[in-house]
Scaffold this motif. Structure first.
Motif, PDB file in Angstrom:
ATOM      1  N   UNK A 155      -1.420  -5.813   4.667  1.00 50.61           N
ATOM      2  CA  UNK A 155      -0.886  -4.697   3.893  1.00 50.61           C
ATOM      3  C   UNK A 155       0.373  -5.069   3.145  1.00 50.61           C
ATOM      4  N   UNK A 156       1.065  -6.122   3.591  1.00 49.60           N
ATOM      5  CA  UNK A 156       2.245  -6.606   2.890  1.00 49.60           C
ATOM      6  C   UNK A 156       1.814  -7.576   1.791  1.00 49.60           C
ATOM      7  N   UNK A 197       0.715  -5.738  -9.652  1.00 50.43           N
ATOM      8  CA  UNK A 197       0.242  -4.527 -10.302  1.00 50.43           C
ATOM      9  C   UNK A 197      -0.625  -3.753  -9.313  1.00 50.43           C
ATOM     10  N   UNK A 198      -0.269  -2.494  -8.991  1.00 50.47           N
ATOM     11  CA  UNK A 198      -1.091  -1.739  -8.031  1.00 50.47           C
ATOM     12  C   UNK A 198      -2.528  -1.550  -8.478  1.00 50.47           C
ATOM     13  N   UNK A 237       0.820  -1.206   0.000  1.00 45.73           N
ATOM     14  CA  UNK A 237       0.000   0.000   0.000  1.00 45.73           C
ATOM     15  C   UNK A 237       0.860   1.265   0.000  1.00 45.73           C
ATOM     16  N   UNK A 238       1.931   1.248   0.774  1.00 44.98           N
ATOM     17  CA  UNK A 238       2.788   2.415   0.862  1.00 44.98           C
ATOM     18  C   UNK A 238       3.562   2.695  -0.405  1.00 44.98           C
ATOM     19  N   UNK A 239       3.828   1.654  -1.200  1.00 47.36           N
ATOM     20  CA  UNK A 239       4.593   1.862  -2.428  1.00 47.36           C
ATOM     21  C   UNK A 239       3.840   2.755  -3.407  1.00 47.36           C
ATOM     22  N   UNK A 240       2.561   2.507  -3.591  1.00 49.01           N
ATOM     23  CA  UNK A 240       1.784   3.344  -4.499  1.00 49.01           C
ATOM     24  C   UNK A 240       1.779   4.792  -4.028  1.00 49.01           C
TER      25      UNK A 240
END
Length: 307
Positions: A197-198, A149-150, A130-133
Motif C-alpha cells: 500500500x506504500x 499519479x493516482x 491509497x489513503x492519499x487519494x
C-alpha cells in the motif's frame, strides 16, 4: 436545520458521546439530545440508536451522514474561500502527503511558502498511496503530494520532481565500499521494505522484478526511518531515498551506519507530484501553494546525490 446540530450529529455518529458533543457545541446534554430528536423528526427516520452506553448510527443514519459530510465540508470550504477573498494573504492549505516526504520535501515547501505568506495556516495529514487519494475524494484535503499519479478519473496530477532511490546497505556490508552496484547483486539478500500500500513498496518490487528477481522480504515497516535503522543494524538491505543528513551534506561520510549505493541495472527513481480534484475550485491559498511547489522544484531531479 441548524448547522451546529449537524456537526453534533456527525460527531456522535463518528463515535463521540452526547456529553462530549454537547461540550464541543457549548450546549447542555439535555439540550443536545432534544436537538437530535428534532433532527430525526425533520428527516423522518431514526438516525441514532443506543448500543450499550453509547449511540451508534442506524442504517438511515449512515446514509444521512454522507450527505451531512458533504454539506458541512462545502460550507466550511465556502467560508474559507470568502475569507481568502476578503484577505487574500490568509487562508488554510489542507495538505496530505506520503510519510517518506515528511522528512525533507514537505518541510522545505511549507517553510518557503510561509516566508511569503506568513498568515496562511496548514492542515497536514500523512498517509500511504491509497489513503492519499481518499483524502481528496472525501474532502479532508485540498491537495496531496504523492509518489505517483493516482490514475483516478476525478484527480489531476502534476509532476514536481524525480526523486532518486539508492540501495541502502549496512556500513560493514560486503558492497559497502562500492559506489555503484547492480541491484541483481543483492537478489539473495533480505530486503527491509514498507508494508503493501506504500508507494515505495511497489517501486521496490517493480525494480527488483526488472532486475530479474522477487525481493526476499525480511521485515515490513511503516516508516522509512525504521527501515533505515534496521539496515544500519545489519538486518538486510533496502531501496530508499538517501537520509536527510546525507542529502544535506552532499556526502555519505565515513561514520554513517548506512551506505547509499547507485544502481546501474535499473532506473532507481520515483516521480513525486501534487494532485487535486479536477472539478473542485481550489481556495486561493491552495492555488498559491501549488504555484510555489512547482516553482520551487522546477528543474530539480530530486535530492542531492550522495558522494
Amino acid at each position: 436545520m441548524d448547522l451546529q446540530v449537524l456537526r453534533s450529529f456527525r460527531a456522535v455518529a463518528e463515535g463521540a458521546t452526547v456529553t462530549e458533543a454537547a461540550a464541543a457545541a457549548h450546549l447542555t446534554q439535555p439540550a443536545l439530545s432534544r436537538a437530535l430528536n428534532r433532527l430525526e423528526s425533520e428527516v423522518g427516520a431514526e438516525l441514532l440508536q443506543r448500543v450499550g452506553r453509547v449511540l451508534r448510527p442506524t442504517p438511515a443514519g449512515r446514509v444521512f451522514k454522507e450527505y451531512v459530510d458533504t454539506v458541512l465540508d462545502g460550507y466550511d470550504r465556502g467560508r474559507r474561500a470568502v475569507a481568502e477573498v476578503v484577505d487574500p494573504d490568509t487562508g488554510v492549505v489542507s495538505l496530505a502527503f506520503l510519510h517518506t516526504l515528511g522528512t525533507w520535501l514537505v518541510p522545505r515547501l511549507v517553510t518557503g511558502f510561509r516566508q511569503r505568506f506568513a498568515a496562511v495556516r496548514f492542515e497536514l495529514h500523512q498517509a500511504d498511496e491509497n489513503g492519499l487519494a481518499e483524502h481528496l475524494l472525501d474532502s479532508t484535503a485540498d491537495l496531496i503530494i504523492t509518489g505517483k499519479d493516482p490514475g483516478h478519473p476525478l484527480i489531476t496530477w502534476r509532476r514536481l520532481l524525480v526523486e532518486p532511490l539508492w540501495l541502502a546497505v549496512p556500513a560493514r556490508h560486503r558492497l559497502a565500499q562500492r559506489r555503484r552496484v547492480r541491484l541483481a547483486e543483492v537478489a539473495a539478500e533480505q530486503f527491509i521494505v514498507l508494508k503493501p500500500g506504500y508507494g515505495l513498496r511497489s517501486v521496490t518490487e517493480t525494480l527488483c522484478h526488472q532486475a530479474g528477481f522477487s525481493p526476499l522480504v525480511g521485515f515490513e515497516g511503516e516508516e522509512v526511518e525504521t527501515l533505515r535503522g534496521l539496515v544500519a543494524a545489519g538486518l538486510g538491505v533496502s531501496l530508499m531515498p538517501a537520509a536527510p543528513e546525507v542529502t544535506a551534506a552532499h556526502e555519505t561520510g565515513p561514520d554513517l551506519p548506512v551506505r547509499y549505493l547507485a544502481l546501474t541495472d535499473v532506473r532507481a527513481a520515483r516521480d513525486i507530484g501534487v494532485a487535486r480534484l479536477t472539478a473542485r475550485t481550489l481556495p486561493p491559498a491552495a492555488r498559491r501553494f501549488v504555484d510555489h511547489a512547482l516553482h520551487a522544484t522546477a528543474g530539480t531531479g530530486g535530492a542531492p546525490r550522495p558522494a
